[in-house]
Design a protein around this motif. Structure first.
Motif, PDB file in Angstrom:
ATOM      1  N   CYS A   1       0.816  -1.211   0.000  1.00  0.00           N
ATOM      2  CA  CYS A   1       0.000   0.000   0.000  1.00  0.00           C
ATOM      3  C   CYS A   1       0.856   1.271   0.000  1.00  0.00           C
ATOM      4  O   CYS A   1       0.422   2.314  -0.466  1.00  0.00           O
ATOM      5  CB  CYS A   1      -0.910   0.003   1.232  1.00  0.00           C
ATOM      6  SG  CYS A   1      -2.097  -1.369   1.245  1.00  0.00           S
ATOM      7  N   GLY A   2       2.064   1.187   0.541  1.00  0.00           N
ATOM      8  CA  GLY A   2       2.926   2.353   0.620  1.00  0.00           C
ATOM      9  C   GLY A   2       3.723   2.575  -0.656  1.00  0.00           C
ATOM     10  O   GLY A   2       3.600   1.843  -1.644  1.00  0.00           O
ATOM     11  N   ASN A   3       4.564   3.585  -0.633  1.00  0.00           N
ATOM     12  CA  ASN A   3       5.424   3.916  -1.774  1.00  0.00           C
ATOM     13  C   ASN A   3       6.666   3.025  -1.739  1.00  0.00           C
ATOM     14  O   ASN A   3       7.472   3.097  -0.809  1.00  0.00           O
ATOM     15  CB  ASN A   3       5.812   5.395  -1.708  1.00  0.00           C
ATOM     16  CG  ASN A   3       6.622   5.807  -2.925  1.00  0.00           C
ATOM     17  OD1 ASN A   3       6.767   5.041  -3.879  1.00  0.00           O
ATOM     18  ND2 ASN A   3       7.141   7.024  -2.890  1.00  0.00           N
ATOM     19  N   THR A   4       6.805   2.190  -2.741  1.00  0.00           N
ATOM     20  CA  THR A   4       7.936   1.249  -2.781  1.00  0.00           C
ATOM     21  C   THR A   4       8.950   1.604  -3.855  1.00  0.00           C
ATOM     22  O   THR A   4       9.848   0.810  -4.151  1.00  0.00           O
ATOM     23  CB  THR A   4       7.421  -0.184  -3.045  1.00  0.00           C
ATOM     24  OG1 THR A   4       6.797  -0.232  -4.345  1.00  0.00           O
ATOM     25  CG2 THR A   4       6.415  -0.615  -1.996  1.00  0.00           C
ATOM     26  N   SER A   5       8.830   2.767  -4.466  1.00  0.00           N
ATOM     27  CA  SER A   5       9.675   3.108  -5.619  1.00  0.00           C
ATOM     28  C   SER A   5      11.158   3.137  -5.252  1.00  0.00           C
ATOM     29  O   SER A   5      12.006   2.690  -6.038  1.00  0.00           O
ATOM     30  CB  SER A   5       9.249   4.459  -6.204  1.00  0.00           C
ATOM     31  OG  SER A   5       9.307   5.470  -5.207  1.00  0.00           O
ATOM     32  N   ALA A   6      11.486   3.655  -4.054  1.00  0.00           N
ATOM     33  CA  ALA A   6      12.901   3.734  -3.661  1.00  0.00           C
ATOM     34  C   ALA A   6      13.506   2.344  -3.517  1.00  0.00           C
ATOM     35  O   ALA A   6      14.601   2.067  -4.017  1.00  0.00           O
ATOM     36  CB  ALA A   6      13.030   4.502  -2.348  1.00  0.00           C
ATOM     37  N   PHE A   7      12.762   1.445  -2.846  1.00  0.00           N
ATOM     38  CA  PHE A   7      13.283   0.086  -2.670  1.00  0.00           C
ATOM     39  C   PHE A   7      13.337  -0.655  -4.002  1.00  0.00           C
ATOM     40  O   PHE A   7      14.281  -1.401  -4.265  1.00  0.00           O
ATOM     41  CB  PHE A   7      12.410  -0.690  -1.686  1.00  0.00           C
ATOM     42  CG  PHE A   7      12.794  -2.135  -1.564  1.00  0.00           C
ATOM     43  CD1 PHE A   7      14.036  -2.506  -1.062  1.00  0.00           C
ATOM     44  CD2 PHE A   7      11.927  -3.138  -1.984  1.00  0.00           C
ATOM     45  CE1 PHE A   7      14.393  -3.846  -0.969  1.00  0.00           C
ATOM     46  CE2 PHE A   7      12.277  -4.468  -1.886  1.00  0.00           C
ATOM     47  CZ  PHE A   7      13.525  -4.826  -1.382  1.00  0.00           C
ATOM     48  N   GLU A   8      12.333  -0.458  -4.860  1.00  0.00           N
ATOM     49  CA  GLU A   8      12.348  -1.104  -6.172  1.00  0.00           C
ATOM     50  C   GLU A   8      13.551  -0.648  -6.987  1.00  0.00           C
ATOM     51  O   GLU A   8      14.171  -1.456  -7.703  1.00  0.00           O
ATOM     52  CB  GLU A   8      11.054  -0.799  -6.930  1.00  0.00           C
ATOM     53  CG  GLU A   8       9.835  -1.518  -6.376  1.00  0.00           C
ATOM     54  CD  GLU A   8       8.608  -1.266  -7.231  1.00  0.00           C
ATOM     55  OE1 GLU A   8       8.615  -1.687  -8.404  1.00  0.00           O
ATOM     56  OE2 GLU A   8       7.662  -0.644  -6.726  1.00  0.00           O
ATOM     57  N   PHE A   9      13.897   0.635  -6.885  1.00  0.00           N
ATOM     58  CA  PHE A   9      15.063   1.153  -7.608  1.00  0.00           C
ATOM     59  C   PHE A   9      16.346   0.519  -7.082  1.00  0.00           C
ATOM     60  O   PHE A   9      17.202   0.091  -7.859  1.00  0.00           O
ATOM     61  CB  PHE A   9      15.125   2.683  -7.468  1.00  0.00           C
ATOM     62  CG  PHE A   9      16.320   3.302  -8.134  1.00  0.00           C
ATOM     63  CD1 PHE A   9      16.375   3.427  -9.510  1.00  0.00           C
ATOM     64  CD2 PHE A   9      17.404   3.748  -7.367  1.00  0.00           C
ATOM     65  CE1 PHE A   9      17.479   3.996 -10.125  1.00  0.00           C
ATOM     66  CE2 PHE A   9      18.508   4.308  -7.971  1.00  0.00           C
ATOM     67  CZ  PHE A   9      18.558   4.432  -9.356  1.00  0.00           C
ATOM     68  N   VAL A  10      16.476   0.430  -5.749  1.00  0.00           N
ATOM     69  CA  VAL A  10      17.666  -0.190  -5.158  1.00  0.00           C
ATOM     70  C   VAL A  10      17.750  -1.664  -5.542  1.00  0.00           C
ATOM     71  O   VAL A  10      18.826  -2.174  -5.893  1.00  0.00           O
ATOM     72  CB  VAL A  10      17.642  -0.031  -3.615  1.00  0.00           C
ATOM     73  CG1 VAL A  10      18.766  -0.839  -2.969  1.00  0.00           C
ATOM     74  CG2 VAL A  10      17.768   1.443  -3.229  1.00  0.00           C
ATOM     75  N   MET A  11      16.618  -2.359  -5.482  1.00  0.00           N
ATOM     76  CA  MET A  11      16.587  -3.770  -5.838  1.00  0.00           C
ATOM     77  C   MET A  11      16.974  -3.966  -7.309  1.00  0.00           C
ATOM     78  O   MET A  11      17.726  -4.890  -7.649  1.00  0.00           O
ATOM     79  CB  MET A  11      15.191  -4.351  -5.577  1.00  0.00           C
ATOM     80  CG  MET A  11      15.085  -5.852  -5.801  1.00  0.00           C
ATOM     81  SD  MET A  11      13.469  -6.521  -5.315  1.00  0.00           S
ATOM     82  CE  MET A  11      12.396  -5.708  -6.511  1.00  0.00           C
TER      83      MET A  11
END
Length: 329
Positions: free
Chosen positions: A186-196
């Motif tokens: 539900c939250g913003n996962t864009s930062a983690f997706e970019f790191v991953m």
């Protein structure tokens, strides 16, 4: 949007429906998975039992088989149990463990790079092989591959399971995978997706670059050879490893480098099934069918088993004969 409790678990929608066609595919997948586990276990056994295979090259190959067995064993039992019993639920801890063990298999790319370095040393510097590819270095490369895979797996599992997920905890897949779960967050996962994404690309690019350098040097050495027979022998030595590299990186490139518009849940399932079930079955076949030492070790093992069976049969016949004579007397 409502947020669900991350400890409540998830529902895996699975790979197959309960139709005749899908039942056939389910049996086919189970057969492939069984052959994968048996093939890799047999390769591990041969390498362990035959002293001629106690070399860095075959030790690295045994670790590849171990990673493949772990990959299949992480996915298939849960999928089969869910399909047969209809209970497709998986706990949050179980989901985290699946993500960890699946991502741990990412260390396979570094293991393949270590195997390419081993082939480079064996072909380009055969006299210095015991020094340039010592057992100490081999163990360090192997441990490094496992540790890098474990670090990436732990990071992805911990970060993914830390997000809050929406109340509908249904995963349109047959196992827990970080990118699929992140789409449910539900939250913003864009930062983690970019790191991953950066981590995956770096792991693949660094290892693939090392493989390209190794085989570039091998090709240069091969072109300098005057003997046609020596060239054929060298290419035969590298062919198995290059085939496995092509399968691994081809599947990885197709999985991670497709545009978002070309992705769909069904396509992702098929690609994941090929990477996690079919490819581990092909690896031992490729190495055993094209490797004379592995085939020789297999024949030796089969001959030993046949001799033991014949010996047991003779002992049984002798005991039966002795019992019969005793009864007559």
């Amino acid at each position: 949007m409502d947020k669900g409790n991350p400890t409540a678990g998830f529902i895996l929608l699975g790979l197959f429906d309960h139709t005749r066609a899908h039942l056939f595919l389910f049996v086919l997948v189970l057969t492939v998975a069984f052959n994968s586990v048996v093939g890799n276990a047999l390769l591990l056994l041969l390498i362990h039992q035959d002293h001629r295979l106690h070399t860095p090259m075959y030790f690295l190959l045994s670790q590849l088989s171990l990673m493949d067995m772990m990959l299949v064993s992480t996915i298939v039992p849960q999928m089969a149990a869910g399909y047969l019993t209809g209970k497709n639920s998986i706990s949050a801890a179980g989901c985290g463990f699946q993500i960890f063990f699946l991502t741990l298999g990412g260390g396979e790319c570094f293991l393949l790079a270590a195997m390419s370095y081993d082939r480079y040393v064996a072909i380009c510097h055969p006299l210095r092989y015991p020094v340039l590819m010592s057992w100490q270095l081999c163990l360090r490369l192997t441990l490094g591959s496992w540790l890098l895979g474990a670090a990436d797996g732990a990071m992805q599992a911990a970060a993914t399971m830390s997000f809050q997920f929406c109340s509908r905890h249904e995963i349109d897949h047959f196992f827990c995978e970080a990118p699929v779960l992140l789409r449910m967050a539900c939250g913003n996962t864009s930062a983690f997706e970019f790191v991953m994404y950066i981590c995956c690309v770096l792991m693949l690019l660094i290892s693939f670059s090392l493989i390209l350098v190794s085989y570039g040097l091998i090709l240069t050495a091969v072109l300098r050879m005057r003997s046609t027979e020596a060239r054929k022998k060298t290419f035969a030595t590298c062919c198995s490893h290059l085939t496995v590299v092509g399968l691994f990186y081809g599947a990885a490139a197709f999985s991670y480098m497709r545009p978002a518009s070309a992705r769909s849940a069904n396509h992702d399932k098929v690609v994941s099934a090929f990477c996690s079930i079919v490819t581990p079955m092909l690896n031992p076949l490729i190495y055993s069918l094209r490797n004379s030492e592995v085939k020789g070790s297999l024949r030796k093992c089969l001959a030993r088993c046949s001799a033991l069976r014949s010996k047991d049969t003779l002992v049984g016949l002798d005991l039966a004969g002795a019992t019969k004579e005793k009864g007559i007397q």
